[in-house]
Write a protein that holds these residues in place. Structure first.
Motif, PDB file in Angstrom:
ATOM      1  N   TYR A  30       0.842  -1.196   0.000  1.00 38.13           N
ATOM      2  CA  TYR A  30       0.000   0.000   0.000  1.00 38.13           C
ATOM      3  C   TYR A  30       0.875   1.243   0.000  1.00 38.13           C
ATOM      4  O   TYR A  30       1.980   1.239   0.535  1.00 38.13           O
ATOM      5  N   VAL A  31       0.347   2.302  -0.591  1.00 40.47           N
ATOM      6  CA  VAL A  31       0.987   3.615  -0.573  1.00 40.47           C
ATOM      7  C   VAL A  31      -0.002   4.559   0.110  1.00 40.47           C
ATOM      8  O   VAL A  31      -1.179   4.605  -0.271  1.00 40.47           O
ATOM      9  N   TYR A  32       0.463   5.274   1.107  1.00 39.01           N
ATOM     10  CA  TYR A  32      -0.403   6.171   1.884  1.00 39.01           C
ATOM     11  C   TYR A  32      -0.176   7.617   1.473  1.00 39.01           C
ATOM     12  O   TYR A  32       0.948   8.008   1.110  1.00 39.01           O
ATOM     13  N   THR A  33      -1.247   8.399   1.515  1.00 36.21           N
ATOM     14  CA  THR A  33      -1.187   9.820   1.203  1.00 36.21           C
ATOM     15  C   THR A  33      -2.268  10.521   2.023  1.00 36.21           C
ATOM     16  O   THR A  33      -3.277   9.885   2.371  1.00 36.21           O
ATOM     17  N   PRO A  34      -2.082  11.791   2.368  1.00 36.58           N
ATOM     18  CA  PRO A  34      -3.162  12.494   3.063  1.00 36.58           C
ATOM     19  C   PRO A  34      -4.458  12.438   2.249  1.00 36.58           C
ATOM     20  O   PRO A  34      -4.438  12.334   1.025  1.00 36.58           O
ATOM     21  N   PHE A  35      -5.577  12.549   2.936  1.00 36.43           N
ATOM     22  CA  PHE A  35      -6.902  12.374   2.344  1.00 36.43           C
ATOM     23  C   PHE A  35      -7.217  13.383   1.254  1.00 36.43           C
ATOM     24  O   PHE A  35      -7.872  13.082   0.273  1.00 36.43           O
ATOM     25  N   ASP A  36      -6.744  14.595   1.396  1.00 33.18           N
ATOM     26  CA  ASP A  36      -7.204  15.708   0.577  1.00 33.18           C
ATOM     27  C   ASP A  36      -6.013  16.478   0.010  1.00 33.18           C
ATOM     28  O   ASP A  36      -4.964  16.543   0.635  1.00 33.18           O
ATOM     29  N   SER A  37      -6.190  17.081  -1.165  1.00 35.96           N
ATOM     30  CA  SER A  37      -5.087  17.856  -1.755  1.00 35.96           C
ATOM     31  C   SER A  37      -4.742  19.076  -0.905  1.00 35.96           C
ATOM     32  O   SER A  37      -3.601  19.543  -0.929  1.00 35.96           O
ATOM     33  N   SER A  38      -5.687  19.592  -0.128  1.00 33.27           N
ATOM     34  CA  SER A  38      -5.373  20.724   0.752  1.00 33.27           C
ATOM     35  C   SER A  38      -4.417  20.303   1.863  1.00 33.27           C
ATOM     36  O   SER A  38      -3.772  21.132   2.475  1.00 33.27           O
ATOM     37  N   LEU A  39      -4.314  18.999   2.099  1.00 32.58           N
ATOM     38  CA  LEU A  39      -3.359  18.459   3.066  1.00 32.58           C
ATOM     39  C   LEU A  39      -2.168  17.822   2.340  1.00 32.58           C
ATOM     40  O   LEU A  39      -1.432  17.045   2.912  1.00 32.58           O
ATOM     41  N   CYS A  40      -2.012  18.163   1.062  1.00 36.47           N
ATOM     42  CA  CYS A  40      -0.945  17.659   0.178  1.00 36.47           C
ATOM     43  C   CYS A  40      -1.166  16.216  -0.253  1.00 36.47           C
ATOM     44  O   CYS A  40      -0.224  15.530  -0.648  1.00 36.47           O
ATOM     45  N   GLY A  41      -2.409  15.742  -0.202  1.00 31.90           N
ATOM     46  CA  GLY A  41      -2.720  14.398  -0.653  1.00 31.90           C
ATOM     47  C   GLY A  41      -2.680  14.291  -2.169  1.00 31.90           C
ATOM     48  O   GLY A  41      -2.864  15.268  -2.891  1.00 31.90           O
ATOM     49  N   VAL A  42      -2.435  13.095  -2.667  1.00 34.09           N
ATOM     50  CA  VAL A  42      -2.291  12.823  -4.098  1.00 34.09           C
ATOM     51  C   VAL A  42      -3.383  11.851  -4.521  1.00 34.09           C
ATOM     52  O   VAL A  42      -3.670  10.894  -3.813  1.00 34.09           O
ATOM     53  N   LYS A  43      -3.973  12.082  -5.685  1.00 33.11           N
ATOM     54  CA  LYS A  43      -4.943  11.145  -6.241  1.00 33.11           C
ATOM     55  C   LYS A  43      -4.284  10.439  -7.430  1.00 33.11           C
ATOM     56  O   LYS A  43      -3.811  11.080  -8.359  1.00 33.11           O
ATOM     57  N   LEU A  44      -4.261   9.111  -7.382  1.00 38.08           N
ATOM     58  CA  LEU A  44      -3.690   8.305  -8.452  1.00 38.08           C
ATOM     59  C   LEU A  44      -4.802   7.460  -9.073  1.00 38.08           C
ATOM     60  O   LEU A  44      -5.749   7.069  -8.395  1.00 38.08           O
ATOM     61  N   GLU A  45      -4.663   7.178 -10.370  1.00 36.82           N
ATOM     62  CA  GLU A  45      -5.613   6.292 -11.044  1.00 36.82           C
ATOM     63  C   GLU A  45      -5.214   4.860 -10.724  1.00 36.82           C
ATOM     64  O   GLU A  45      -4.130   4.423 -11.074  1.00 36.82           O
ATOM     65  N   ALA A  46      -6.093   4.139 -10.048  1.00 38.61           N
ATOM     66  CA  ALA A  46      -5.770   2.772  -9.650  1.00 38.61           C
ATOM     67  C   ALA A  46      -6.543   1.734 -10.458  1.00 38.61           C
ATOM     68  O   ALA A  46      -6.108   0.601 -10.585  1.00 38.61           O
ATOM     69  N   ASN A  47      -7.673   2.107 -11.018  1.00 38.69           N
ATOM     70  CA  ASN A  47      -8.536   1.136 -11.686  1.00 38.69           C
ATOM     71  C   ASN A  47      -8.002   0.631 -13.017  1.00 38.69           C
ATOM     72  O   ASN A  47      -8.278  -0.488 -13.408  1.00 38.69           O
TER      73      ASN A  47
END
Length: 145
Positions: free
Chosen positions: A13-30
């Motif tokens: 697993y790779v962890y990231t903060p929940f939200d971009s305002s907290l510097c979180g990253v959204k990756l395409e996993a599907n």
């Protein structure tokens, strides 16, 4: 995986903060998209990534970047890359390379990041190297801004 084997043998697993305002990253996993991720391995073995890390879809990397991951970047481990955001900027030690993508192109991952590697030379100094002949033959020295 290119680094961190001494701390972690396998990444589930790779962890990231929940939200971009907290510097979180959204990756395409599907769609099984592959990425080059940089981040941190925490003491508990978790891999953490955030917006300040270098994150790029594998297919978007230049050929030079892909080659450098396996061959060239390790030659720059004793080098420090200093980002130049505005002039004047300069290196303060012989083992530094000046990163000017932001200054020239107004983006952090521009031409220099895609096509050059900061390599330590035999005399202990560091300079930008563009792929091609072995590093001893072709260096671009930008220590003078």
């Amino acid at each position: 995986m290119f680094k961190g084997f001494e701390k972690l043998k396998d990444v589930q697993y790779v962890y990231t903060p929940f939200d971009s305002s907290l510097c979180g990253v959204k990756l395409e996993a599907n769609n099984k998209k592959q990425y080059l991720l940089t981040g941190q391995i925490l003491n508990d073995g978790k891999v953490l990534i955030h917006l300040c890390n270098y994150i790029e879809p594998w297919d978007d990397l230049s050929l030079s970047q892909k080659k450098s991951l396996n061959q060239r970047y390790q030659m720059g481990c004793g080098c420090k890359i200093t980002t130049c955001y505005m002039v004047p900027c300069s290196i303060t030690a012989p083992n530094e390379c000046l990163w000017t993508d932001w200054l020239i192109e107004r983006k952090l991952y521009g031409h220099q990041a895609k096509h050059y590697a900061c390599i330590k030379r035999s005399d202990g100094t560091c300079s930008w190297y563009r792929g091609g002949p072995p590093p001893e033959k072709e260096f671009i020295d930008i220590s003078e801004p």
